[in-house]
Design an enzyme around this catalytic site. Structure first.
Site, PDB file in Angstrom:
ATOM      1  N   HIS A  56       0.978  -1.137  -0.052  1.00 31.36           N
ATOM      2  CA  HIS A  56       0.085  -0.131   0.060  1.00 31.36           C
ATOM      3  C   HIS A  56       0.924   1.487  -0.039  1.00 31.36           C
ATOM      4  CE1 HIS A  56      -2.940  -2.914   2.316  1.00 31.36           C
ATOM      5  NE2 HIS A  56      -3.463  -2.520   1.259  1.00 31.36           N
ATOM      6  N   GLN A 106     -18.025  -6.484  -1.770  1.00 33.32           N
ATOM      7  CA  GLN A 106     -17.225  -7.223  -2.322  1.00 33.32           C
ATOM      8  C   GLN A 106     -16.715  -8.704  -1.862  1.00 33.32           C
ATOM      9  OE1 GLN A 106     -14.020  -3.925  -2.514  1.00 33.32           O
ATOM     10  NE2 GLN A 106     -12.458  -6.018  -2.223  1.00 33.32           N
ATOM     11  N   GLY A 132      -2.515  -1.518  -7.356  1.00 33.38           N
ATOM     12  CA  GLY A 132      -1.281  -2.376  -7.355  1.00 33.38           C
ATOM     13  C   GLY A 132      -1.205  -3.697  -8.328  1.00 33.38           C
TER      14      GLY A 132
HETATM   15  P1  AMP Z   1      -6.373  -3.540  -0.497  1.00 35.70           P
HETATM   16  O1  AMP Z   1      -6.283  -2.925   0.695  1.00 35.70           O
HETATM   17  O2  AMP Z   1      -6.054  -5.108  -0.466  1.00 35.70           O
HETATM   18  O3  AMP Z   1      -7.756  -3.630  -1.157  1.00 35.70           O
HETATM   19  O4  AMP Z   1      -5.198  -2.964  -1.597  1.00 35.70           O
HETATM   20  C1  AMP Z   1      -5.468  -1.539  -2.004  1.00 35.70           C
HETATM   21  C2  AMP Z   1      -4.273  -1.421  -2.992  1.00 35.70           C
HETATM   22  O5  AMP Z   1      -3.099  -1.815  -2.640  1.00 35.70           O
HETATM   23  C3  AMP Z   1      -4.762  -2.035  -4.439  1.00 35.70           C
HETATM   24  O6  AMP Z   1      -4.772  -1.448  -5.538  1.00 35.70           O
HETATM   25  C4  AMP Z   1      -3.896  -3.244  -4.265  1.00 35.70           C
HETATM   26  O7  AMP Z   1      -3.646  -3.879  -5.487  1.00 35.70           O
HETATM   27  C5  AMP Z   1      -2.674  -2.729  -3.821  1.00 35.70           C
HETATM   28  N1  AMP Z   1      -1.780  -3.764  -3.205  1.00 35.70           N
HETATM   29  C6  AMP Z   1      -1.817  -4.658  -2.260  1.00 35.70           C
HETATM   30  N2  AMP Z   1      -0.934  -5.390  -2.026  1.00 35.70           N
HETATM   31  C7  AMP Z   1       0.078  -5.136  -2.754  1.00 35.70           C
HETATM   32  C8  AMP Z   1       1.358  -5.373  -2.801  1.00 35.70           C
HETATM   33  N3  AMP Z   1       1.985  -6.345  -2.381  1.00 35.70           N
HETATM   34  N4  AMP Z   1       2.111  -4.719  -3.739  1.00 35.70           N
HETATM   35  C9  AMP Z   1       1.677  -3.662  -4.503  1.00 35.70           C
HETATM   36  N5  AMP Z   1       0.309  -3.241  -4.381  1.00 35.70           N
HETATM   37  C10 AMP Z   1      -0.452  -3.978  -3.753  1.00 35.70           C
END
Ligand code: AMP
Length: 304
Positions: free
Chosen positions: A60, A84, A170
């Site tokens: 993040h 979701q 990400g």
């Molecule tokens: P989330 O909180 O899991 O919904 O993720 C929020 C954002 O962080 C999304 O765009 C994810 O793709 C990105 N993200 C989560 N894990 C990673 C990672 N290991 N590397 C890069 N981006 C990430």
């Protein structure tokens, strides 16, 4: 006096109640009106926006840092989006730590954070959903019915609240990035979508908030996703173009562990996500694996 100020800061951080919770120079709000007012306080500055479900890690923060570099102001949302989740238990055990998240964001120089309550995002009379129709049918969409409908709906709402010039996603969630780009194009959001590389632990495991729910033994074995992707990539680099052979290699690596239960493996077209028979030039390798109730995903591109 100092004790009083510290108490006010502490109680404000605890409440998330819709007031301007001033933590240093970072504003934390729960209401839409507060976010909008702050967003438009300086109409000419550029905003980068990072949507998250919290329990933040370096993945993040890499998005936040990129947003920080490329924009005058950075906004972040922290909202565990119920629409979701197709499994109520998965939603209930999703890890949360708002205080830690806010202090990490403050250290990164974030300007504005939205931490809405569920009833602010989805009031009781809520009835509008956004659906991207085709690219959502595969992979995560096939495995988790309704997942992308929830994602696109909440992201469209977040875009409308923040109205950023740029937004950061990400590559870890490769299909999500493709779906969001499709929605932005189809609905004419005037927002540039920037996709940032997957951040991994030292042993290769892709960082994910869900990793926190892995029991220690499963945490060690969870590197099998990365190793499966590497094994398939290695075959590709030795000029294997039969997609089924790459899939079989990934399955073999996952099945050689004790605790991993395979959900799917895929070797797909980078844009359409259609499963490939023969890899012409490039492909997206991806997989989803359960460790008990914890479901992990990972992916890797191959080719130029
Ligand atoms: P989330 O909180 O899991 O919904 O993720 C929020 C954002 O962080 C999304 O765009 C994810 O793709 C990105 N993200 C989560 N894990 C990673 C990672 N290991 N590397 C890069 N981006 C990430």
């Amino acid at each position: 006096m100092l004790a009083f100020v510290l108490y006010l800061t502490y109680s404000a951080r605890k409440s998330h109640s819709g007031y301007n919770l001033l933590i240093g120079k970072m504003d934390v709000f729960s209401t839409i009106a507060d976010i909008r007012r702050q967003r438009w306080a300086e109409p000419l500055v550029t905003w980068g926006f990072v949507p998250t479900m919290g329990f933040l890690h370096e993945g993040h923060l890499s998005l936040v840092r990129r947003a920080r570099q490329e924009n005058d102001r950075v906004g972040v949302s922290i909202f565990v989006n119920p629409t979701q989740f197709n499994d109520p238990n998965d939603l209930a055990i999703y890890p949360r730590d708002m205080d830690r998240d806010l202090s990490l964001l403050k250290e990164e120089g974030v300007d504005l954070v939205w931490t809405p309550r569920q009833d602010i995002v989805y009031p009781s009379d809520y009835e509008t959903f956004i659906e991207v129709e085709k690219v959502t049918q595969r992979l995560e969409g096939a495995a988790r019915p309704g997942f992308f409908r929830g994602v696109t709906t909440v992201v469209a709402k977040l875009f409308n609240v923040f109205q950023p010039q740029r937004t950061y996603f990400g590559q870890k969630d490769a299909q999500q990035a493709i779906v969001i780009k499709r929605m932005v194009q189809d609905l004419n959001f005037d927002i540039e979508v920037i996709v940032c590389p997957t951040v991994r632990e030292a042993d290769g495991l892709a960082m994910s908030s869900r990793n926190a729910n892995l029991p220690p033994a499963a945490r060690q074995e969870a590197t099998c996703l990365y190793h499966a992707l590497l094994a398939a990539k290695n075959l590709f680099e030795k000029n294997e173009r039969d997609a089924e052979k790459l899939r079989a290699t990934m399955v073999e690596v996952i099945e050689s562990t004790d605790m991993a239960r395979l959900d799917y493996v895929s070797v797909a077209h980078l844009d359409t996500l259609e499963e490939l028979t023969v890899i012409e030039d490039r492909a997206l390798l991806s997989l989803a694996v359960f460790f008990d109730t914890v479901r992990l995903i990972d992916n890797m591109g191959v080719g130029p």
